[in-house]
Write an enzyme that holds these catalytic residues in place. Sequence first.
Site, PDB file in Angstrom:
ATOM      1  N   TYR A 126     -11.675   7.680  -2.476  1.00 56.94           N
ATOM      2  CA  TYR A 126     -11.661   6.999  -1.173  1.00 56.94           C
ATOM      3  C   TYR A 126     -10.298   6.861  -0.580  1.00 56.94           C
ATOM      4  O   TYR A 126      -9.388   6.714  -1.093  1.00 56.94           O
ATOM      5  CB  TYR A 126     -12.225   5.402  -1.571  1.00 56.94           C
ATOM      6  CG  TYR A 126     -12.387   4.692  -0.368  1.00 56.94           C
ATOM      7  CD1 TYR A 126     -13.555   4.818   0.317  1.00 56.94           C
ATOM      8  CD2 TYR A 126     -11.268   3.718   0.372  1.00 56.94           C
ATOM      9  CE1 TYR A 126     -13.763   4.069   1.537  1.00 56.94           C
ATOM     10  CE2 TYR A 126     -11.624   3.002   1.213  1.00 56.94           C
ATOM     11  CZ  TYR A 126     -12.713   2.996   1.963  1.00 56.94           C
ATOM     12  OH  TYR A 126     -12.965   2.501   3.127  1.00 56.94           O
ATOM     13  N   GLN A 190     -19.736   0.255   1.297  1.00 52.99           N
ATOM     14  CA  GLN A 190     -20.777   1.166   1.151  1.00 52.99           C
ATOM     15  C   GLN A 190     -20.430   2.571   0.669  1.00 52.99           C
ATOM     16  O   GLN A 190     -21.236   3.251   0.063  1.00 52.99           O
ATOM     17  CB  GLN A 190     -21.468   1.429   2.553  1.00 52.99           C
ATOM     18  CG  GLN A 190     -20.463   1.538   3.937  1.00 52.99           C
ATOM     19  CD  GLN A 190     -19.740   0.279   4.472  1.00 52.99           C
ATOM     20  OE1 GLN A 190     -19.632  -0.564   3.921  1.00 52.99           O
ATOM     21  NE2 GLN A 190     -19.538   0.644   5.721  1.00 52.99           N
ATOM     22  N   GLN A 264       8.097  -1.905   3.175  1.00 53.38           N
ATOM     23  CA  GLN A 264       6.617  -2.003   2.358  1.00 53.38           C
ATOM     24  C   GLN A 264       6.048  -3.278   3.109  1.00 53.38           C
ATOM     25  O   GLN A 264       4.748  -3.233   3.012  1.00 53.38           O
ATOM     26  CB  GLN A 264       7.123  -2.439   0.891  1.00 53.38           C
ATOM     27  CG  GLN A 264       7.429  -1.136  -0.038  1.00 53.38           C
ATOM     28  CD  GLN A 264       6.525   0.003   0.120  1.00 53.38           C
ATOM     29  OE1 GLN A 264       5.518  -0.191  -0.411  1.00 53.38           O
ATOM     30  NE2 GLN A 264       6.892   1.046   0.820  1.00 53.38           N
ATOM     31  N   HIS A 267       3.196  -2.560   5.481  1.00 55.83           N
ATOM     32  CA  HIS A 267       1.682  -2.249   5.138  1.00 55.83           C
ATOM     33  C   HIS A 267       0.626  -3.332   5.389  1.00 55.83           C
ATOM     34  O   HIS A 267      -0.608  -2.840   5.709  1.00 55.83           O
ATOM     35  CB  HIS A 267       1.517  -1.940   3.489  1.00 55.83           C
ATOM     36  CG  HIS A 267       2.088  -0.542   3.331  1.00 55.83           C
ATOM     37  ND1 HIS A 267       1.338   0.502   3.515  1.00 55.83           N
ATOM     38  CD2 HIS A 267       3.219  -0.155   2.651  1.00 55.83           C
ATOM     39  CE1 HIS A 267       1.926   1.643   3.019  1.00 55.83           C
ATOM     40  NE2 HIS A 267       3.040   1.472   2.334  1.00 55.83           N
ATOM     41  N   GLU A 333       4.727  -2.929  -8.547  1.00 56.29           N
ATOM     42  CA  GLU A 333       4.303  -1.720  -7.999  1.00 56.29           C
ATOM     43  C   GLU A 333       5.380  -0.635  -7.860  1.00 56.29           C
ATOM     44  O   GLU A 333       5.413   0.369  -8.548  1.00 56.29           O
ATOM     45  CB  GLU A 333       3.461  -1.669  -6.904  1.00 56.29           C
ATOM     46  CG  GLU A 333       2.887  -0.553  -6.323  1.00 56.29           C
ATOM     47  CD  GLU A 333       2.052  -0.419  -5.179  1.00 56.29           C
ATOM     48  OE1 GLU A 333       1.358   0.337  -4.826  1.00 56.29           O
ATOM     49  OE2 GLU A 333       2.327  -1.586  -4.576  1.00 56.29           O
ATOM     50  N   HIS A 426     -25.197   7.046 -44.930  1.00 58.59           N
ATOM     51  CA  HIS A 426     -24.134   7.948 -44.424  1.00 58.59           C
ATOM     52  C   HIS A 426     -23.723   8.632 -45.606  1.00 58.59           C
ATOM     53  O   HIS A 426     -23.394  10.048 -45.552  1.00 58.59           O
ATOM     54  CB  HIS A 426     -23.122   6.939 -44.021  1.00 58.59           C
ATOM     55  CG  HIS A 426     -23.153   6.556 -42.619  1.00 58.59           C
ATOM     56  ND1 HIS A 426     -24.053   5.581 -42.532  1.00 58.59           N
ATOM     57  CD2 HIS A 426     -22.431   6.800 -41.660  1.00 58.59           C
ATOM     58  CE1 HIS A 426     -24.232   5.366 -41.006  1.00 58.59           C
ATOM     59  NE2 HIS A 426     -22.953   5.914 -40.570  1.00 58.59           N
TER      60      HIS A 426
END
Length: 435
Positions: A126, A190, A264, A267, A333, A426
């Site tokens: 994605y 979706q 950052q 974003h 991160e 077994h």
Amino acid sequence: MLTLKDLRGSSVDAASVLPRASQDISATIETVAPILDDVRQRGVSALMQYSEKFDGVRPPSIRVPAEKLREAADQLSAEVREALETLILRAREVHNAQLPAASVVSPGPDAQVTNRWAPIRRVGLYVPGGQAVYPSSVVMNVVPAQVAGVRSLAIASPPQKDFGGLPHPTILGAAHLLGIEEVYAVGGAQAVGMFAYGARDEAGTQVCPPVSLITGPGNIFVATAKRAVQGVVGIDAEAGPTEIMVLADETGKAPLIASDLISQAEHDALAAAVLVTTSMPLAQAVMEQVEVQARSTLHAERVKQALTGSQSAVLVVDTMEQAVEIANAYGAEHLEVMTADDAAVVEEIHNAGAVFLGDFTPVSLGDYCAGSNHVLPTGGASAYSSGLNVSSFLRSQQVVHYGESGLRQVAAHVTALAQAEGLPAHGEAVEARFR
């Protein structure tokens, strides 16, 4: 703009003072669940309907024609094409080094166990297309999968009204440069449903076969959908808002630190930007630089929201040992280290998605052309998980081959353990070989 917290002389537990962005996906499950079920039931018809509803455009078809991928690559500017080719080359070199080797072990005579790695057969990648366009995410997802040996790779990215219902042409161009031929103009929850369940058209023809693994970042609806389908398929992670933490002592350079925090913050309004330092003068200088630099940045309002949010702060501590303790509790991160002895500090870092050392290694380098992967754990998940890498697309398999003498050597042990566990059949399955 940033909140200053002076923790010097304090014995406050590190985890209790950390700012953290929150992403509660439970609030969106009621929206996402019906979408997933509808896609599972109606396939392409549902995908088209949701594109019109959420993206404001009905794509000509959910699968992007091959000629559109070629055209997009041909129309890339020389600068962007060269940058993408450089990123691809460096990423391949770094990820090739991650390939684990198979091994063959003989635990005893006439006994062999092979540890081998098998690629996942089909993967759905994605690529977001909301507030920004991320051709770099195409590379970061595709390259490790290709290095791992994944043979069937499909990309989904939202259709764009400005481009006739196709995903952004830069994303299409990047896909073509990587040799990806299967791209879908589908976004949001979706798209996750399409990958998890597959999608058929009204004639019953399978337009998109289901995948075994879904990777790639997205908004809260994508994260919610990935959690909902986990178990039907594998997922890489539920990526939350981006994070940067900078560890710096008095040698840190305020203009550089400020620019990295801002980079950052652009974003997302929920992006987290945190400085932990042993120097109050540096802390104050960084805050001043942030005020100045943020005024002229393109996404000034978004940056302001991120830097004034509860998830962003400047923390001043007594020692670098305390700063490291906070960094490990946070598990950022992205973690930048700007100190007089970066090599010593990084040895004490246990939790971080990726670590960037020194004045000339900004996080934005890792986002694009370092060769490392920028799909990294957020929200403290670096304490137990890794960033996207080649092993994300591999499964470990053990191939066992014992001959008669090899089995005979351990037959009594198998029988003894089987009896101890109340599973006598077994042991009998072993004894049957020697009757």
